[in-house]
Design an enzyme around this catalytic site. Structure first.
Site, PDB file in Angstrom:
ATOM      1  N   ASP A   1      -9.322   4.111   8.978  1.00  0.00           N
ATOM      2  CA  ASP A   1      -8.095   3.390   8.368  1.00  0.00           C
ATOM      3  C   ASP A   1      -7.738   4.072   6.993  1.00  0.00           C
ATOM      4  OD1 ASP A   1      -5.983   1.982   8.546  1.00  0.00           O
ATOM      5  OD2 ASP A   1      -6.889   0.009   7.833  1.00  0.00           O
TER       6      ASP A   1
ATOM      7  N   TYR B   1      -5.414   4.173   3.376  1.00  0.00           N
ATOM      8  CA  TYR B   1      -4.703   3.206   2.270  1.00  0.00           C
ATOM      9  C   TYR B   1      -3.504   3.860   1.584  1.00  0.00           C
ATOM     10  CZ  TYR B   1      -5.422  -0.750  -1.407  1.00  0.00           C
ATOM     11  OH  TYR B   1      -5.269  -1.597  -1.901  1.00  0.00           O
TER      12      TYR B   1
ATOM     13  N   HIS C   1       1.828  -1.306  -1.290  1.00  0.00           N
ATOM     14  CA  HIS C   1       0.698  -2.277  -1.022  1.00  0.00           C
ATOM     15  C   HIS C   1      -0.564  -2.508  -1.781  1.00  0.00           C
ATOM     16  CE1 HIS C   1      -2.116  -4.839   1.570  1.00  0.00           C
ATOM     17  NE2 HIS C   1      -2.884  -3.700   1.437  1.00  0.00           N
TER      18      HIS C   1
ATOM     19  N   ARG D   1      -6.629  -6.204 -10.822  1.00  0.00           N
ATOM     20  CA  ARG D   1      -6.806  -5.569 -12.155  1.00  0.00           C
ATOM     21  C   ARG D   1      -5.259  -5.276 -12.574  1.00  0.00           C
ATOM     22  NH1 ARG D   1      -9.296  -2.930  -7.963  1.00  0.00           N
ATOM     23  NH2 ARG D   1      -7.503  -1.752  -7.712  1.00  0.00           N
TER      24      ARG D   1
ATOM     25  N   GLU E   1      -2.217  -7.031   8.897  1.00  0.00           N
ATOM     26  CA  GLU E   1      -1.652  -5.724   8.180  1.00  0.00           C
ATOM     27  C   GLU E   1      -0.700  -5.019   8.996  1.00  0.00           C
ATOM     28  OE1 GLU E   1      -5.216  -5.104   4.556  1.00  0.00           O
ATOM     29  OE2 GLU E   1      -5.276  -3.459   6.421  1.00  0.00           O
TER      30      GLU E   1
ATOM     31  N   GLU F   1       0.783  -1.654   9.958  1.00  0.00           N
ATOM     32  CA  GLU F   1       0.461  -0.267  10.036  1.00  0.00           C
ATOM     33  C   GLU F   1       0.666   0.492  10.959  1.00  0.00           C
ATOM     34  OE1 GLU F   1      -3.675   0.738   8.957  1.00  0.00           O
ATOM     35  OE2 GLU F   1      -4.021  -1.496   8.181  1.00  0.00           O
TER      36      GLU F   1
ATOM     37  N   ASP G   1      -4.380  -4.348  11.377  1.00  0.00           N
ATOM     38  CA  ASP G   1      -5.726  -4.259  10.980  1.00  0.00           C
ATOM     39  C   ASP G   1      -5.972  -5.928  10.428  1.00  0.00           C
ATOM     40  OD1 ASP G   1      -8.369  -3.520  10.467  1.00  0.00           O
ATOM     41  OD2 ASP G   1      -7.823  -2.857   8.526  1.00  0.00           O
TER      42      ASP G   1
ATOM     43  N   ARG H   1      -9.394 -12.243   4.268  1.00  0.00           N
ATOM     44  CA  ARG H   1      -9.439 -11.798   2.786  1.00  0.00           C
ATOM     45  C   ARG H   1     -10.529 -12.360   2.178  1.00  0.00           C
ATOM     46  NH1 ARG H   1      -6.301  -7.430   2.910  1.00  0.00           N
ATOM     47  NH2 ARG H   1      -4.206  -7.724   3.728  1.00  0.00           N
TER      48      ARG H   1
ATOM     49  N   GLN I   1     -13.604 -10.420   2.768  1.00  0.00           N
ATOM     50  CA  GLN I   1     -13.494  -9.265   2.341  1.00  0.00           C
ATOM     51  C   GLN I   1     -13.785  -9.350   0.718  1.00  0.00           C
ATOM     52  OE1 GLN I   1      -9.503  -7.758   2.585  1.00  0.00           O
ATOM     53  NE2 GLN I   1      -9.883  -5.600   1.642  1.00  0.00           N
TER      54      GLN I   1
ATOM     55  N   TYR J   1     -16.868  -6.544  -0.233  1.00  0.00           N
ATOM     56  CA  TYR J   1     -16.428  -5.252  -0.274  1.00  0.00           C
ATOM     57  C   TYR J   1     -17.215  -4.492  -1.377  1.00  0.00           C
ATOM     58  CZ  TYR J   1     -13.456  -5.488  -4.497  1.00  0.00           C
ATOM     59  OH  TYR J   1     -12.856  -5.725  -5.663  1.00  0.00           O
TER      60      TYR J   1
ATOM     61  N   LYS K   1     -12.887  -6.792   8.598  1.00  0.00           N
ATOM     62  CA  LYS K   1     -11.942  -6.109   9.166  1.00  0.00           C
ATOM     63  C   LYS K   1     -12.516  -5.762  10.553  1.00  0.00           C
ATOM     64  CE  LYS K   1      -9.344  -4.311   5.297  1.00  0.00           C
ATOM     65  NZ  LYS K   1      -7.909  -4.520   5.773  1.00  0.00           N
TER      66      LYS K   1
ATOM     67  N   THR L   1      -8.957  -5.045  15.748  1.00  0.00           N
ATOM     68  CA  THR L   1      -7.641  -4.428  15.224  1.00  0.00           C
ATOM     69  C   THR L   1      -6.873  -4.183  16.507  1.00  0.00           C
ATOM     70  OG1 THR L   1      -9.191  -3.069  13.565  1.00  0.00           O
ATOM     71  CG2 THR L   1      -6.939  -2.079  14.588  1.00  0.00           C
TER      72      THR L   1
ATOM     73  N   THR M   1      -1.712  -0.502   5.178  1.00  0.00           N
ATOM     74  CA  THR M   1      -0.678  -1.433   5.274  1.00  0.00           C
ATOM     75  C   THR M   1       0.451  -0.757   4.511  1.00  0.00           C
ATOM     76  OG1 THR M   1      -2.183  -3.197   4.824  1.00  0.00           O
ATOM     77  CG2 THR M   1      -0.167  -3.756   4.472  1.00  0.00           C
TER      78      THR M   1
ATOM     79  N   GLU N   1       0.145 -10.397   0.041  1.00  0.00           N
ATOM     80  CA  GLU N   1       1.398  -9.836  -0.888  1.00  0.00           C
ATOM     81  C   GLU N   1       2.372 -10.863  -1.075  1.00  0.00           C
ATOM     82  OE1 GLU N   1       2.011  -5.543  -0.634  1.00  0.00           O
ATOM     83  OE2 GLU N   1       1.237  -5.987   1.471  1.00  0.00           O
TER      84      GLU N   1
END
Length: 430
Positions: free
Chosen positions: A129, A131, A136, A145, A201, A203, A235, A239, A242, A246, A255, A259, A361, A375
């Site tokens: 998968d 990104y 996204h 961040r 997600e 995709e 997917d 959260r 995760q 992660y 995850k 799927t 995503t 989001e």
């Protein structure tokens, strides 16, 4: 890249009921899939209107050299044949399904789509998968961040991770809420239990056709020849699990519990009229390194994407599903499908027929086109209002998510991908 030919002619129609303009599956589409009914084993079929043409039952109407591969319970061997045979089959099917003289021979091989069960089209050896949805990545990055949402490598290489092939399932598989470790920011230690921040997600999935040998990269000019087709991919993501697990190695249990994919392989040949140039990169962004540059990597996908949500309360009240987002894949992808494939194999990694690759995503730069609840709800800080008075930040038990996709433009016949559906059920032991 697939060229336009008579199979894309918007003036041609099929004699099959339900294959008229507006259908997901007109004769200009002809996606492949694996189905079963009460009379036999899993076998390949092609979607046409409201029906499936059973390819194993077409007898001597198809080339003898194809018949064994088109009678298997998975499409791996057929996809491995490569683009010449894929185009030839498409042209033969188009001829038979538009010419009335084949009606008597084929009508007995048509089965209503509502009468069958769809399965994964391939035995998936590996699933990766990516990104590549830059909006996204930016939206989620801002939550962690705010001053520097994209990591320094994002605009230099397509970022991806290796997923879990064993838990990929065809549309309709229940989404069992996963258990796992979660640690709220204000907690001293983690706890174990059902995810409280379950998400979807939006995709696209790429099905690999012809593979490459171990140690042999795939040049960007040849990458499209290794992509047999596309599907929708969800997917599912926990959260809260995760966020805790992660670092430092990335996604894992958050995850790999499920799927979902739409069951039809929409072929690269069917998408030929809907290719378009990749959007220009913003001023100041770096150009792709040479191995990712060139005409082979410059084609975007003119695919429209939509997500709807139906809660248990909404269904009981007879309310229509609520649209969560709608947007364009071309507007969402910073890296093209060809660049994904080339980068994946650039170190000599051997891709194999039937491998599945997710785009990551796909969100647009508009609130109307966001591809996940993390989001839409701004990480849970802005719950979304639903018809009937409910709100959602993340998915609750009984919620059903439906992904849809289609392509349309002037001078071409609209084609669709079908649906990718999943309904959340309670965690085991909850």
């Amino acid at each position: 890249m697939s060229a336009l030919d008579e199979t894309h002619d918007p003036g041609r129609i099929s004699w099959v009921d339900g294959a008229a303009l507006g259908s997901d599956f007109p004769v200009q589409n002809l996606p492949l899939g694996i189905f079963s009914d009460g009379k036999g084993q899993r076998r390949p079929g092609v979607a046409i209107g409201d029906f499936i043409l059973d390819l194993a039952a077409t007898g001597d109407l198809l080339d003898e050299s194809w018949r064994n591969d088109l009678a298997q319970p998975v499409l791996n061997a057929w996809l491995a044949r490569g683009t010449d045979d894929h185009r030839a089959l498409r042209q033969r099917l188009f001829e038979m399904l538009t010419n009335e003289r084949y009606r008597d021979d084929l009508e007995m091989s048509l089965i209503g789509q509502s009468e069958v069960r769809m399965h994964l089209p391939c035995l998936i050896g590996d699933y990766s998968d990516f990104y590549v949805g830059i909006h996204h990545a930016t939206n989620v990055g801002k939550q962690f961040r705010p001053d520097n949402p994209l990591l320094p490598n994002y605009k230099y290489l397509p970022i991806g991770y290796h997923g879990r092939a064993s838990s990929v399932r065809a549309s309709g598989e229940p989404v069992v809420r996963p258990n796992g470790q979660r640690k709220p920011p204000d907690a001293d230690a983690p706890e174990y239990g059902p995810s409280r921040r379950l998400d979807y997600e939006l995709e696209l999935g790429l099905w690999i056709g012809r593979g490459n040998d171990l140690g042999q990269p795939i040049p960007i000019a040849e990458a499209d020849e290794h992509i047999a087709g596309f599907c929708l991919l969800n997917d599912w993501s926990a959260r809260d699990l995760q966020a805790w697990e992660y670092q430092p190695l990335g996604p894992f249990l958050a995850k790999n519990f499920l799927t979902s994919v739409s069951p039809w392989v929409v072929t690269a040949e069917a998408l030929a009229p809907f290719r378009r140039p990749m959007p220009a990169r913003p001023e100041g962004d770096p150009e792709p390194l040479p191995y990712l540059a060139g005409d082979g990597g410059s084609a975007a996908l003119g695919i429209e994407l939509e997500v709807t949500l139906s809660t248990e309360k909404m269904r009981d009240a007879g309310l229509a599903p609520h649209r969560l987002s709608r947007g364009s894949a071309a507007a969402a992808m910073y890296w093209s499908a060809a660049q994904i494939v080339t980068h994946h194999a650039s170190n000599g990694c051997n891709l194999q027929p039937g491998d599945l690759i997710g785009t990551g995503t796909l969100s647009t730069d508009s609130d109307d086109g966001l591809g996940s609840l993390i989001e839409i709800s701004r990480g849970g800080k802005r719950p979304m209002a639903l018809p009937g008075g409910e709100t959602r930040s993340f998915l609750e038990d009984g919620d059903e998510i439906t992904l849809k996709a289609w392509c349309e433009r002037d001078g071409a016949v609209r084609i669709g991908f079908g649906e990718c559906v999943g309904r959340v059920v309670a965690a085991l032991g909850a």
